[in-house]
Design a protein around this motif. Structure first.
Motif, PDB file in Angstrom:
ATOM      1  N   ARG A 250       0.828  -1.216   0.000  1.00  0.00           N
ATOM      2  CA  ARG A 250       0.000   0.000   0.000  1.00  0.00           C
ATOM      3  C   ARG A 250       0.859   1.262   0.000  1.00  0.00           C
ATOM      4  O   ARG A 250       0.502   2.265  -0.620  1.00  0.00           O
TER       5      ARG A 250
ATOM      6  N   GLN B 129       1.958   2.072  -3.484  1.00  0.00           N
ATOM      7  CA  GLN B 129       0.887   2.761  -4.202  1.00  0.00           C
ATOM      8  C   GLN B 129       0.835   4.241  -3.797  1.00  0.00           C
ATOM      9  O   GLN B 129       0.627   5.119  -4.644  1.00  0.00           O
TER      10      GLN B 129
ATOM     11  N   TYR C 130       3.582   6.179  -5.514  1.00  0.00           N
ATOM     12  CA  TYR C 130       3.237   6.470  -6.907  1.00  0.00           C
ATOM     13  C   TYR C 130       2.260   7.645  -6.987  1.00  0.00           C
ATOM     14  O   TYR C 130       2.368   8.494  -7.887  1.00  0.00           O
TER      15      TYR C 130
END
Length: 404
Positions: A262, A265, A268
């Motif tokens: 997570r 992510q 990003y």
């Protein structure tokens, strides 16, 4: 909270003080975002966010046009052209930041909520490890704000003091000036009146957006970098601790791998939201630092402009270094976490094959790295490259000026 911490009043008091400091840090960043017109949360009306954001964009971009209009009258003066260019880049920054936050509003809200949830979970498990690097993030927040506010005040205060002094002494004829240079398509009276004070209020708003919008966006990047790196650090500490039960270690390792996925992510999303902002800094700050040094080298007398240049150059260097430092923290914490898994007892733990495969994939992944449009990694090397480029441009400008 650990039993050892609960039995140690001094350690518990230190941890509680860090918790208070962390919550104060979060409130300051949120307040800055609100004052800068770029606060994007579900509890804040989307209509208000768009109105505030478009106000920042409209005001800052319009002043850039007025600066371009002024620079056309001084195209043959290299020093003035450099000065107007450096100011133009400063006014573009709040507009770009506000535009990025409005375009990426949903992703920004998702990033904020995800990181807050993950960080609160780590606080419940181990506050001391989660808040270990807090001082490295909240102190630069105050330093950058002080430097940025001082730079803007050095532009705003002299004309404001001059206006007050002329009104107090009943000076005739009065000659007022605005804080920031610009050439409007219409005539602005220099002896006061409603139209002049309206333009002065417009310049005060410009100074407001520069201070609060730029500082809030830079500080929010640091706040998210703190949360990501602190969660990774807390998980590394957890994996390095002596867990007696194999079942407990397997559960901890599985949770850490899931959290790491997570966080990847989140990194990003952080990169996607800030990539244009960081790219602008990469392209502009080296030229801007060079322009400021060149402009300061042309000064012959020690005046108020000297302090403006000192604060301005310090601000740009500090802003560049902060981004590089924050990015370096994330990468270092990610490497530390991968090493924590590698040196742990995961081969002998009772993991199922899916979790074991995820552990191997996690160790094989590259460390988290924030990049600007996949061009340059945000780390300390970026800072040194910008400084080296700035000095190269400075010597080029000097040679051009000597050849005129």
């Amino acid at each position: 909270m650990d039993t050892v911490e609960a039995n140690n009043p001094r350690k518990q008091a230190t941890t509680n003080a860090l918790m208070i400091r962390y919550h104060a840090y979060g409130r300051r960043v949120r307040t800055m975002l609100y004052l800068g017109g770029v606060l994007q949360v579900r509890t804040h009306s989307a209509i208000r966010a768009y109105i505030a954001g478009f106000s920042v964009i409209l005001m800052c971009l319009s002043h850039c046009i007025f600066l371009i209009n002024l620079s056309r009258d001084h195209a043959d003066n290299l020093i003035l052209m450099v000065k107007y260019f450096s100011q133009m880049t400063s006014f573009i920054a709040p507009a770009l930041m506000s535009a990025c936050f409005l375009i990426k509003r949903k992703k920004l809200i998702e990033l904020h909520e995800t990181l807050n949830d993950l960080f609160e979970q780590e606080l419940e498990r181990d506050r001391e490890a989660a808040l270990a690097t807090l001082y490295a993030f909240d102190r630069p927040f105050c330093i950058v704000f002080f430097t940025l506010a001082s730079t803007v005040l050095l532009y705003v205060c002299p004309p404001l003091i001059s206006i007050i002094r002329q009104i107090f002494h009943h000076t005739e004829p009065r000659r007022y000036r605005l804080p920031f240079p610009a050439k409007f398509p219409w005539t602005v009276p220099i002896n006061g009146g409603f139209l002049f004070y309206l333009h002065f209020l417009y310049h005060l708003f410009l100074g407001w957006w520069i201070v609060f919008t730029i500082n809030s966006v830079d500080s929010l990047f640091g706040f998210y970098a703190f949360q990501i790196s602190s969660i990774l650090h807390a998980m590394s500490v957890k994996l390095g601790s002596n867990l007696r039960s194999r079942g407990t270690f397997s559960e901890v390792l599985e949770t850490c791998v899931r959290t790491h996925r997570r966080l990847f992510q989140c990194s990003y999303m952080l990169e996607d939201i800030w990539q244009l902002i960081i790219l602008r800094m990469l392209l502009v700050n080296s030229i801007l630092i060079c322009a400021l040094i060149f402009e300061a080298s042309q000064l012959t007398d020690i005046t108020m402009n000297v302090f403006v240049f000192i604060f301005y150059i310090a601000l740009k260097l500090l802003q560049t270094f902060m981004y590089a430092w924050y990015g370096n923290f994330i990468t270092s914490a990610s490497e530390q976490f991968r090493e924590g898994i590698y040196f742990s007892d995961w081969p002998d733990s009772s993991l199922d094959r899916h979790v074991r495969a995820n552990v191997i994939i996690t160790m094989m992944q590259k460390p988290m790295t924030i990049k600007a449009l996949k061009v340059s990694a945000v780390n300390v090397n970026m800072f040194t490259n910008i400084v080296n480029t700035a000095m190269s441009y400075f010597f080029l400008l000097q040679s051009l000026d000597e050849g005129r």
